[in-house]
Write a protein that holds these residues in place. Structure first.
Motif, mmCIF file in Angstrom:
data_model
loop_
_atom_site.group_PDB
_atom_site.id
_atom_site.type_symbol
_atom_site.label_atom_id
_atom_site.label_comp_id
_atom_site.label_asym_id
_atom_site.label_seq_id
_atom_site.Cartn_x
_atom_site.Cartn_y
_atom_site.Cartn_z
ATOM 1 N N ARG A 1 -2.956 5.626 4.672
ATOM 2 C CA ARG A 1 -3.463 4.256 4.562
ATOM 3 C C ARG A 1 -4.034 3.803 5.900
ATOM 4 O O ARG A 1 -3.408 3.966 6.951
ATOM 5 C CB ARG A 1 -2.331 3.314 4.128
ATOM 6 C CG ARG A 1 -1.670 3.716 2.836
ATOM 7 C CD ARG A 1 -0.603 2.721 2.423
ATOM 8 N NE ARG A 1 -1.166 1.473 1.945
ATOM 9 C CZ ARG A 1 -0.449 0.417 1.576
ATOM 10 N NH1 ARG A 1 0.876 0.454 1.671
ATOM 11 N NH2 ARG A 1 -1.034 -0.678 1.143
ATOM 12 N N LEU B 1 -4.756 -3.510 5.934
ATOM 13 C CA LEU B 1 -3.529 -4.073 5.382
ATOM 14 C C LEU B 1 -3.290 -5.486 5.907
ATOM 15 O O LEU B 1 -3.597 -5.792 7.057
ATOM 16 C CB LEU B 1 -2.328 -3.196 5.756
ATOM 17 C CG LEU B 1 -2.393 -1.718 5.357
ATOM 18 C CD1 LEU B 1 -1.135 -0.999 5.810
ATOM 19 C CD2 LEU B 1 -2.585 -1.566 3.851
ATOM 20 N N GLU C 1 1.862 -6.450 4.334
ATOM 21 C CA GLU C 1 1.779 -5.038 3.948
ATOM 22 C C GLU C 1 2.129 -4.132 5.119
ATOM 23 O O GLU C 1 2.778 -3.099 4.943
ATOM 24 C CB GLU C 1 0.374 -4.731 3.433
ATOM 25 C CG GLU C 1 0.081 -5.325 2.060
ATOM 26 C CD GLU C 1 -1.376 -5.174 1.657
ATOM 27 O OE1 GLU C 1 -1.637 -5.060 0.448
ATOM 28 O OE2 GLU C 1 -2.267 -5.170 2.553
#
Length: 244
Positions: free
Chosen positions: A81, A86, A90
């Protein structure tokens, strides 16, 4: 090839990947370049030791890799990721569930037992207390502390406290371990034992670890050694086989 420092392709290729990461503090004449275009890939099952003189950017590398700070430029990927995409919430969840931090001063809470120190992050993430304790006791047992689960930090030796800190870092299936001089407060025998525990976590649990250390002998226990100087990665040591 496992554990390359280079970056290949468009998608992230490791558990942790830094692409062209720079970190600057301050502005104008007082601006400090802590990191300059660092590329690093850390695969699951691999421990990477980071060495370098004081002020070379080692601590900045850990804080950026752990999403505690944002890079000034470049990209950070954790478990595939892109951290930049984010939200703050998150990122916090990613840290709690994926990243374990180990510090030289242990950061254990004096009023909690070893098991309570290890289980607390799980409980904060919503794991029921009984299940969290069971996972904590299991993690402590795997590090040889099955008889010390109900001891308080001031009842433990320095090596035992560091093992509690490692158990807290890996409990709950966390896959990325970031350690800042984890053996710095220990004697040589306990320091080596801690590095072997970290290597064991990588080998047995598929954890990827980045360990900052000033000790070349301890760094040789890692699968790879990288060197920082003035915020740049200047060389990489050859892979070292870990013999358990």
């Amino acid at each position: 090839m496992k554990g390359t420092t280079g970056v290949g392709g468009d998608g992230p290729s490791g558990l942790l990947e830094l692409r062209g990461v720079a970190k600057r503090y301050g502005r104008g004449a007082g601006e400090v370049h802590a990191l300059r275009g660092v590329d690093l890939v850390v695969d699951a099952g691999t421990m990477v030791a980071v060495m370098g003189p004081s002020g070379s950017g080692k601590s900045s590398l850990l804080t950026v890799a752990g999403s505690l700070e944002e890079p000034s430029s470049g990209e950070v990927f954790i478990a595939g990721r892109n951290v930049a995409g984010l939200s703050r919430g998150e990122r916090a969840r990613l840290r709690r569930r994926t990243i374990g931090f180990v510090f030289q001063d242990y950061n254990l809470l004096a009023g909690l037992t070893a098991a309570e120190n290890v289980s607390m992050p799980l409980e904060l993430d919503g794991v029921p207390a009984r299940k969290a304790r069971a996972e904590a006791v299991d993690a402590l047992g795997r590090l040889g502390l099955e008889e010390r689960v109900d001891a308080f930090p001031d009842e433990l030796s320095g090596g035992e406290r560091q093992r509690v800190a490692i158990a807290r870092a890996v409990v709950g299936g966390r896959k990325l371990l970031l350690a800042d001089e984890p053996s710095g407060a220990l004697d040589s025998a306990n320091g080596e034992a801690v590095m072997r525990l970290l290597a064991d976590a990588c080998e047995r649990a598929g954890v990827g670890a980045v360990v900052v250390t000033h000790d070349a002998k301890l760094a040789s226990l890692a699968h790879r050694v990288v060197h920082l100087k003035d915020g740049q990665m200047v060389e990489e040591g050859g892979a070292v086989a870990w013999n358990g």
